[in-house]
Design a protein around this motif. Structure first.
Motif, PDB file in Angstrom:
ATOM      1  N   PHE A  99       0.830  -1.216   0.000  1.00  0.00           N
ATOM      2  CA  PHE A  99       0.000   0.000   0.000  1.00  0.00           C
ATOM      3  C   PHE A  99       0.867   1.270   0.000  1.00  0.00           C
ATOM      4  O   PHE A  99       0.462   2.301  -0.525  1.00  0.00           O
ATOM      5  CB  PHE A  99      -0.960   0.013   1.193  1.00  0.00           C
ATOM      6  N   ASP A 100       2.068   1.105   0.541  1.00  0.00           N
ATOM      7  CA  ASP A 100       2.999   2.247   0.475  1.00  0.00           C
ATOM      8  C   ASP A 100       3.462   2.503  -0.959  1.00  0.00           C
ATOM      9  O   ASP A 100       3.767   3.650  -1.343  1.00  0.00           O
ATOM     10  CB  ASP A 100       4.234   1.974   1.360  1.00  0.00           C
ATOM     11  N   LEU A 101       3.506   1.342  -1.684  1.00  0.00           N
ATOM     12  CA  LEU A 101       3.952   1.475  -3.078  1.00  0.00           C
ATOM     13  C   LEU A 101       2.943   2.268  -3.937  1.00  0.00           C
ATOM     14  O   LEU A 101       3.303   2.938  -4.904  1.00  0.00           O
ATOM     15  CB  LEU A 101       4.150   0.079  -3.681  1.00  0.00           C
ATOM     16  N   VAL A 102       1.684   2.036  -3.524  1.00  0.00           N
ATOM     17  CA  VAL A 102       0.614   2.630  -4.380  1.00  0.00           C
ATOM     18  C   VAL A 102       0.611   4.163  -4.190  1.00  0.00           C
ATOM     19  O   VAL A 102       0.445   4.625  -3.052  1.00  0.00           O
ATOM     20  CB  VAL A 102      -0.763   2.054  -3.990  1.00  0.00           C
ATOM     21  N   GLN A 104      -0.613   8.256  -4.552  1.00  0.00           N
ATOM     22  CA  GLN A 104      -1.873   8.904  -4.175  1.00  0.00           C
ATOM     23  C   GLN A 104      -2.859   8.954  -5.334  1.00  0.00           C
ATOM     24  O   GLN A 104      -4.068   8.812  -5.148  1.00  0.00           O
ATOM     25  CB  GLN A 104      -1.570  10.342  -3.691  1.00  0.00           C
ATOM     26  N   ARG A 105      -2.348   9.039  -6.519  1.00  0.00           N
ATOM     27  CA  ARG A 105      -3.223   9.275  -7.675  1.00  0.00           C
ATOM     28  C   ARG A 105      -3.837   8.002  -8.216  1.00  0.00           C
ATOM     29  O   ARG A 105      -4.727   8.034  -9.023  1.00  0.00           O
ATOM     30  CB  ARG A 105      -2.397   9.983  -8.768  1.00  0.00           C
ATOM     31  N   ILE A 106      -3.311   6.881  -7.796  1.00  0.00           N
ATOM     32  CA  ILE A 106      -3.864   5.589  -8.243  1.00  0.00           C
ATOM     33  C   ILE A 106      -4.709   5.018  -7.109  1.00  0.00           C
ATOM     34  O   ILE A 106      -4.290   5.026  -5.953  1.00  0.00           O
ATOM     35  CB  ILE A 106      -2.733   4.622  -8.635  1.00  0.00           C
ATOM     36  N   THR A 107      -5.881   4.511  -7.527  1.00  0.00           N
ATOM     37  CA  THR A 107      -6.781   3.904  -6.522  1.00  0.00           C
ATOM     38  C   THR A 107      -6.898   2.407  -6.818  1.00  0.00           C
ATOM     39  O   THR A 107      -7.221   2.022  -7.935  1.00  0.00           O
ATOM     40  CB  THR A 107      -8.182   4.545  -6.580  1.00  0.00           C
ATOM     41  N   LEU A 108      -6.598   1.644  -5.762  1.00  0.00           N
ATOM     42  CA  LEU A 108      -6.733   0.185  -5.918  1.00  0.00           C
ATOM     43  C   LEU A 108      -8.173  -0.223  -5.637  1.00  0.00           C
ATOM     44  O   LEU A 108      -8.778   0.240  -4.669  1.00  0.00           O
ATOM     45  CB  LEU A 108      -5.786  -0.540  -4.955  1.00  0.00           C
ATOM     46  N   SER A 109      -8.720  -1.090  -6.422  1.00  0.00           N
ATOM     47  CA  SER A 109     -10.083  -1.621  -6.149  1.00  0.00           C
ATOM     48  C   SER A 109     -10.015  -3.056  -5.604  1.00  0.00           C
ATOM     49  O   SER A 109     -10.892  -3.472  -4.864  1.00  0.00           O
ATOM     50  CB  SER A 109     -10.932  -1.545  -7.423  1.00  0.00           C
ATOM     51  N   GLN A 110      -8.966  -3.760  -5.967  1.00  0.00           N
ATOM     52  CA  GLN A 110      -8.844  -5.157  -5.493  1.00  0.00           C
ATOM     53  C   GLN A 110      -7.377  -5.579  -5.554  1.00  0.00           C
ATOM     54  O   GLN A 110      -6.647  -5.145  -6.443  1.00  0.00           O
ATOM     55  CB  GLN A 110      -9.682  -6.069  -6.410  1.00  0.00           C
ATOM     56  N   LEU A 134       3.833   3.179 -10.272  1.00  0.00           N
ATOM     57  CA  LEU A 134       3.510   1.848  -9.672  1.00  0.00           C
ATOM     58  C   LEU A 134       4.257   0.693 -10.367  1.00  0.00           C
ATOM     59  O   LEU A 134       4.787  -0.210  -9.684  1.00  0.00           O
ATOM     60  CB  LEU A 134       1.987   1.609  -9.722  1.00  0.00           C
ATOM     61  N   HIS A 135       4.223   0.770 -11.669  1.00  0.00           N
ATOM     62  CA  HIS A 135       4.804  -0.354 -12.400  1.00  0.00           C
ATOM     63  C   HIS A 135       6.313  -0.498 -12.126  1.00  0.00           C
ATOM     64  O   HIS A 135       6.831  -1.634 -11.977  1.00  0.00           O
ATOM     65  CB  HIS A 135       4.531  -0.165 -13.906  1.00  0.00           C
TER      66      HIS A 135
END
Lengths: 173, 341
Positions: A99-102, A104-110, A134-135
């Motif tokens: 979650f630290d990797l993700v 602010q501008r990207i939202t994870l759904s699953q 992210l990638h």
């Protein structure tokens, strides 16, 4: 009474001295007998106690074996628990790291955590944000990383990122 | 079982007591089985069971629990009767106040119950196991003679005479004679003598018969061929008729005034002779007794007689006298042993 007018008095060998002697021997024999009986009783009690102690010891031995088995089992459980705990901690750290990797501008759904991989579903404003933010970190962690996008109605992109760690490569390291 | 076992292990102590004229003699015998291991004899200058006598007896009886104390019956009122049948006894005495026992189913000896109880009470402190009748001792002593002879048997004790007449084992007559009557007893004796005379007076015919008997006796005595002796017999017969009372009374009076007994054997032997003579006369005269002629007399001498009694009996009564020494205490002891089987 063949010749005498009177019959002789009854004679008995039990004189006071003989009576005393008999009393003495009776008491002595009684005491000896009682001592013997007491010893027999004690012997019987001792045998019983011995049998009881042997049985108790056998029970304790059985209990000890059981206890040892339980200890081994508990030790195994402990090891397992530690392993699980460690795994959980690792997992937790991994998730936290994830979650630290993700950004602010990207939202994870699953997110699907696999044995040797991670599948992320989410929304990104555009492909570049995803690729750079992210990638790139994912690629540094996993050996193989695949991404696929499909547009949303509002212009954003849904993405599915599938990442795998190759165990062969890990062993090599 | 238990007593028999121990009885064989223990000594048997036989204590025999004879009360004499002025002394008590105690004879003790220790027996192991049939063997006499020890014997003791002691005379005490007393007539009662004094402390000394009691201690002496107790000293010996303490040796064994199997001790037997025997005593000779000294009752004046004792005797013996022909047959063991109580109905027969009624002819002679009322037996109800007497303790009687049968000797070998042949004859009965008896004594006064109260005298028996009295002596048992007197000796209660040491106890008595056997009280023997002198007649039984006499019968046992002369057993081999009594069974085959017709004779008079006399046991001469210190102050008593036990006289009996047996015909081939069958008792015909018995009398216990006391040499030293007390005064009242002497009076009674005199009365008895008076009665005897009365009977003689009543039975005058019997005197005639006696005369006839005397003739027969003379006939028998012809064998001796001694006329002087026959004369003497006549004289004796005369005594027996009327002078007898005087002679009897004189004898009793001589004896009783002081009760002091002459230490010389002579007077005592004469007293004994007189008593025997009187008793024999009584036997001959009393029709209750089966009459036989007494030729022999066997005397059991328990006192150490002088020769005078023998001479009196031989010279005055023409009897063949056989004297056999007897140790009365030993006889009593052997009686006690026989009694125990």
């Amino acid at each position: 009474m063949k010749f005498s007018y009177i019959a002789p008095r009854k004679k008995s060998a039990l004189t006071p001295e003989v009576q005393l002697l008999f009393a003495f021997f009776s008491v002595t024999f009684f005491m000896l007998f009682m001592t013997y009986a007491f010893l027999l009783f004690k012997d019987y009690r001792f045998s019983e106690e011995k049998a009881s102690v042997i049985a108790q010891r056998e029970n304790l031995e059985v209990a000890l074996e059981d206890m040892k088995k339980r200890i081994v089992f508990i030790q195994k459980e402990q090891v397992l628990a530690e392993k699980v705990f460690t795994g959980n901690v690792v997992l937790k750290d991994s998730i936290a790291n994830l979650f630290d990797l993700v950004p602010q501008r990207i939202t994870l759904s699953q997110a699907q955590i696999l044995q040797n991989g991670l599948i992320l579903y989410g929304i990104t404003p555009n492909r570049d944000v995803y690729n750079f933010m992210l990638h790139a970190p994912l690629k540094s962690i996993f050996h193989r990383s695949y991404s696929s996008f499909y547009p949303e109605e509002n212009g954003w992109l849904r993405f599915v990122s599938t990442n795998y760690i190759d165990e062969e490569k890990l062993n090599e390291n | 079982m238990f007593d028999k076992l121990f009885g064989a292990l223990y000594l048997k102590v036989f204590v025999n007591i004879i009360v004499g004229r002025t002394t008590i003699t105690v004879y003790v015998e220790y027996c192991s089985g049939d063997e006499v291991t020890e014997s003791f004899e002691k005379t005490f200058e007393t007539l009662n069971l004094t402390k000394a006598v009691e201690e002496y007896i107790s000293l010996h009886t303490a040796e064994s629990p199997y001790f037997y104390i025997s005593m000779l019956d000294k009752s004046q009122f004792q005797g013996a009767l022909p047959s063991c049948n109580a109905k027969e006894h009624a002819k002679f005495i009322d037996i109800s106040s007497y303790q009687a026992a049968c000797y070998k189913n042949a004859w009965t000896y008896y004594t006064l119950k109260s005298d028996l109880l009295l002596v048992q009470k007197e000796y209660a402190r040491v106890g008595l196991d056997f009280i023997f009748s002198p007649f039984v001792i006499l019968a046992e002593f002369f057993k081999e003679k009594i069974d085959v002879h017709t004779a008079m048997f006399v046991l001469v004790e210190d102050s008593f005479l036990s006289l009996s007449v047996f015909e081939n084992g069958e008792l015909l007559f018995a009398e216990h004679l006391d040499m030293f009557y007390k005064e009242e007893a002497a009076e009674l004796l005199i009365e008895d003598a008076m009665e005897d005379i009365g009977i003689n007076i009543d039975l005058e015919n019997s005197i005639d018969l006696e005369d006839i008997d005397a003739d027969e006796e003379l006939g028998d005595l012809e064998d001796f061929g001694d006329i002087e002796d026959l004369d003497e017999i006549d004289e004796i017969d005369e005594f027996s008729d009327e002078k007898e009372l005087d002679s009897l009374m004189t004898q009793k009076e001589e004896k009783h005034p002081s009760y002091s007994v002459s230490s010389e054997g002579f007077s005592e032997d004469y007293q004994r002779f007189s008593l025997i003579q009187t008793s024999v006369k009584h036997f001959y005269k009393n029709p209750k007794y089966k009459s036989v002629f007494i030729e022999n007399v066997y005397i059991a001498d328990a006192v150490g007689l002088g020769g005078d009694l023998k001479h009196y009996l031989e010279d005055e009564m023409f009897l063949n006298v056989h004297i056999r020494k007897m140790d009365l205490l030993h006889e009593m002891c052997s009686m006690a042993k026989k009694e125990l089987g």
